[in-house]
Scaffold this motif. Structure first.
Motif, PDB file in Angstrom:
ATOM      1  N   TYR A  91       0.824  -1.210   0.000  1.00  0.00           N
ATOM      2  CA  TYR A  91       0.000   0.000   0.000  1.00  0.00           C
ATOM      3  C   TYR A  91       0.863   1.266   0.000  1.00  0.00           C
ATOM      4  N   GLN A  92       2.038   1.186   0.572  1.00  0.00           N
ATOM      5  CA  GLN A  92       2.964   2.321   0.500  1.00  0.00           C
ATOM      6  C   GLN A  92       3.395   2.561  -0.948  1.00  0.00           C
ATOM      7  N   LYS A  93       3.632   1.482  -1.677  1.00  0.00           N
ATOM      8  CA  LYS A  93       4.012   1.590  -3.089  1.00  0.00           C
ATOM      9  C   LYS A  93       2.865   2.172  -3.914  1.00  0.00           C
ATOM     10  N   ILE A  94       1.641   1.769  -3.582  1.00  0.00           N
ATOM     11  CA  ILE A  94       0.471   2.285  -4.303  1.00  0.00           C
ATOM     12  C   ILE A  94       0.325   3.783  -4.070  1.00  0.00           C
ATOM     13  N   ALA A  95       0.533   4.218  -2.836  1.00  0.00           N
ATOM     14  CA  ALA A  95       0.452   5.651  -2.525  1.00  0.00           C
ATOM     15  C   ALA A  95       1.497   6.430  -3.320  1.00  0.00           C
ATOM     16  N   LYS A  96       2.663   5.845  -3.479  1.00  0.00           N
ATOM     17  CA  LYS A  96       3.727   6.499  -4.245  1.00  0.00           C
ATOM     18  C   LYS A  96       3.350   6.604  -5.720  1.00  0.00           C
ATOM     19  N   LYS A  97       2.719   5.561  -6.251  1.00  0.00           N
ATOM     20  CA  LYS A  97       2.291   5.575  -7.652  1.00  0.00           C
ATOM     21  C   LYS A  97       1.225   6.643  -7.897  1.00  0.00           C
ATOM     22  N   MET A  98       0.390   6.882  -6.915  1.00  0.00           N
ATOM     23  CA  MET A  98      -0.684   7.862  -7.063  1.00  0.00           C
ATOM     24  C   MET A  98      -0.146   9.287  -7.178  1.00  0.00           C
ATOM     25  N   GLY A  99       0.983   9.524  -6.578  1.00  0.00           N
ATOM     26  CA  GLY A  99       1.561  10.862  -6.630  1.00  0.00           C
ATOM     27  C   GLY A  99       1.193  11.688  -5.409  1.00  0.00           C
ATOM     28  N   PRO A 100       2.014  12.670  -5.081  1.00  0.00           N
ATOM     29  CA  PRO A 100       1.809  13.470  -3.862  1.00  0.00           C
ATOM     30  C   PRO A 100       0.565  14.349  -3.893  1.00  0.00           C
ATOM     31  N   GLN A 101       0.050  14.626  -5.077  1.00  0.00           N
ATOM     32  CA  GLN A 101      -1.117  15.498  -5.178  1.00  0.00           C
ATOM     33  C   GLN A 101      -2.440  14.733  -5.069  1.00  0.00           C
ATOM     34  N   SER A 102      -2.355  13.427  -5.088  1.00  0.00           N
ATOM     35  CA  SER A 102      -3.570  12.611  -5.036  1.00  0.00           C
ATOM     36  C   SER A 102      -4.189  12.649  -3.637  1.00  0.00           C
ATOM     37  N   GLN A 103      -5.464  12.986  -3.576  1.00  0.00           N
ATOM     38  CA  GLN A 103      -6.160  13.016  -2.291  1.00  0.00           C
ATOM     39  C   GLN A 103      -6.254  11.617  -1.697  1.00  0.00           C
ATOM     40  N   SER A 104      -6.468  10.639  -2.554  1.00  0.00           N
ATOM     41  CA  SER A 104      -6.534   9.257  -2.075  1.00  0.00           C
ATOM     42  C   SER A 104      -5.195   8.824  -1.495  1.00  0.00           C
ATOM     43  N   ALA A 105      -4.097   9.254  -2.126  1.00  0.00           N
ATOM     44  CA  ALA A 105      -2.764   8.913  -1.630  1.00  0.00           C
ATOM     45  C   ALA A 105      -2.536   9.522  -0.247  1.00  0.00           C
ATOM     46  N   LYS A 106      -3.004  10.743  -0.053  1.00  0.00           N
ATOM     47  CA  LYS A 106      -2.850  11.402   1.248  1.00  0.00           C
ATOM     48  C   LYS A 106      -3.602  10.638   2.339  1.00  0.00           C
ATOM     49  N   PHE A 107      -4.835  10.249   2.022  1.00  0.00           N
ATOM     50  CA  PHE A 107      -5.611   9.469   2.998  1.00  0.00           C
ATOM     51  C   PHE A 107      -4.962   8.107   3.250  1.00  0.00           C
ATOM     52  N   LEU A 108      -4.430   7.524   2.194  1.00  0.00           N
ATOM     53  CA  LEU A 108      -3.802   6.208   2.306  1.00  0.00           C
ATOM     54  C   LEU A 108      -2.564   6.277   3.202  1.00  0.00           C
ATOM     55  N   LEU A 109      -1.725   7.281   2.980  1.00  0.00           N
ATOM     56  CA  LEU A 109      -0.519   7.439   3.799  1.00  0.00           C
ATOM     57  C   LEU A 109      -0.870   7.753   5.256  1.00  0.00           C
ATOM     58  N   ALA A 110      -1.935   8.526   5.454  1.00  0.00           N
ATOM     59  CA  ALA A 110      -2.373   8.838   6.818  1.00  0.00           C
ATOM     60  C   ALA A 110      -2.836   7.566   7.531  1.00  0.00           C
ATOM     61  N   SER A 111      -3.535   6.707   6.810  1.00  0.00           N
ATOM     62  CA  SER A 111      -3.992   5.440   7.393  1.00  0.00           C
ATOM     63  C   SER A 111      -2.812   4.542   7.731  1.00  0.00           C
ATOM     64  N   ILE A 112      -1.810   4.547   6.860  1.00  0.00           N
ATOM     65  CA  ILE A 112      -0.616   3.730   7.096  1.00  0.00           C
ATOM     66  C   ILE A 112       0.141   4.220   8.333  1.00  0.00           C
ATOM     67  N   GLU A 113       0.292   5.543   8.449  1.00  0.00           N
ATOM     68  CA  GLU A 113       0.982   6.104   9.612  1.00  0.00           C
ATOM     69  C   GLU A 113       0.222   5.808  10.900  1.00  0.00           C
ATOM     70  N   ASP A 114      -1.096   5.882  10.817  1.00  0.00           N
ATOM     71  CA  ASP A 114      -1.921   5.574  11.990  1.00  0.00           C
ATOM     72  C   ASP A 114      -1.748   4.116  12.399  1.00  0.00           C
ATOM     73  N   TYR A 115      -1.673   3.245  11.410  1.00  0.00           N
ATOM     74  CA  TYR A 115      -1.472   1.816  11.694  1.00  0.00           C
ATOM     75  C   TYR A 115      -0.115   1.597  12.367  1.00  0.00           C
ATOM     76  N   LYS A 116       0.916   2.266  11.860  1.00  0.00           N
ATOM     77  CA  LYS A 116       2.264   2.100  12.419  1.00  0.00           C
ATOM     78  C   LYS A 116       2.319   2.543  13.878  1.00  0.00           C
ATOM     79  N   LYS A 117       1.670   3.657  14.176  1.00  0.00           N
ATOM     80  CA  LYS A 117       1.681   4.162  15.548  1.00  0.00           C
ATOM     81  C   LYS A 117       1.006   3.185  16.507  1.00  0.00           C
ATOM     82  N   LYS A 118      -0.066   2.573  16.031  1.00  0.00           N
ATOM     83  CA  LYS A 118      -0.803   1.637  16.883  1.00  0.00           C
ATOM     84  C   LYS A 118      -0.061   0.321  17.080  1.00  0.00           C
ATOM     85  N   HIS A 119       0.893   0.035  16.186  1.00  0.00           N
ATOM     86  CA  HIS A 119       1.579  -1.258  16.252  1.00  0.00           C
ATOM     87  C   HIS A 119       3.079  -1.106  16.511  1.00  0.00           C
ATOM     88  N   GLU A 120       3.475   0.021  17.053  1.00  0.00           N
ATOM     89  CA  GLU A 120       4.889   0.214  17.393  1.00  0.00           C
ATOM     90  C   GLU A 120       5.274  -0.615  18.614  1.00  0.00           C
TER      91      GLU A 120
END
Length: 259
Positions: free
Chosen positions: A230-259
């Motif tokens: 999913y990190q690779k997919i967010a990168k493919k979408m590009g930094p301007q993609s709203q979906s990519a921003k939400f996707l990266l935010a979800s990934i960061e949230d997941y990482k914080k919960k599983h640190e």
């Protein structure tokens, strides 16, 4: 005189022997009669017991489920037939308005069925079959009711593919969100990888609103095995993609919960 006495004694002896035999025969017949009656009683008892055991009780055959489904199906079939004709009791001056009115009537009938199923906790394959049929229609309101019904039933491969193919990429964000929540029931099954493949595909090539909703809810499906994908997919979408921003935010949230 002696001969006469001998003759009398012989007759008496013969009579006594005859009486003994008659008594024995009567006793034997009595025993046979008793045994016969006992056998008849035993057979009757066995027959009665077997009949009761084999006879299905009122609770053995649940006629409630077919009755509810059959009643709704009949009404729904009649409503669907109205799409083919223009003489049903719906507004007919505008074809679009006429079709929307039929859709609302189908939605209402499905919602009524959903309430009955939910209240009675009914499960039956005929219910899933009906729900899958209405998931395939283009009307979002009908899809919503069909998905509610499907959520009351046990998970199955057929139900899963109906959701993936007919709901996940629909242009209604609320409906996509409902689909994501229903897919949670399948994520830990053997179909987990299939779900991830569909989610990835829809993030990259699906509709705009579906992509946004999936990206926001992707944390429901993230794990150590797929997070890099999913990190690779967010990168493919590009930094301007709203979906990519939400996707990266979800990934960061997941990482914080599983640190």
């Amino acid at each position: 005189m002696t001969l006469f006495r001998f003759f009398i004694a012989t007759i008496a002896l013969a009579t006594a022997v005859l009486m003994i035999k008659i008594t024995a025969i009567n006793q034997e017949d009595g025993e046979k009669s008793t045994n016969k009656n006992k056998t008849v009683r035993d057979l009757a008892s066995i027959s009665t017991s077997t009949t009761k055991a084999d006879r299905p009780g009122d609770n053995d055959i649940d006629s409630t489920i077919p009755a509810i489904v059959a009643s709704s199906k009949q009404a729904l079939v009649q409503l669907e037939a109205c799409y083919e004709v223009d003489n049903c009791n719906f507004p007919s001056t505008d074809p679009r308005e006429y079709g929307m009115a039929i859709g609302q009537a189908i939605k209402a009938e499905l919602h009524s069925l959903y309430q009955k199923i939910e209240t009675s906790k009914l499960t039956d394959e005929s219910i899933s079959t009906m729900a899958r049929h209405y998931l395939s229609t283009p009307d979002g309101y009908i899809k919503e009711e069909a998905l509610l019904i499907l959520a009351t039933q046990p998970t199955s491969e057929a139900n899963l593919y109906a959701i993936l193919n007919h709901v996940l990429d629909y242009h209604d964000a609320n409906l996509t969100d409902m689909a994501m929540n229903e897919l949670v029931r399948y994520k830990n099954s053997e179909h987990g990888q299939i779900i991830n493949d569909y989610l990835k595909k829809n993030l990259l090539t699906g509709g705009h609103f579906a992509g946004l909703t999936i990206a926001k809810s992707i944390s429901l499906f993230l794990n150590e095995d797929n997070i890099r994908d999913y990190q690779k997919i967010a990168k493919k979408m590009g930094p301007q993609s709203q979906s990519a921003k939400f996707l990266l935010a979800s990934i960061e949230d997941y990482k914080k919960k599983h640190e």
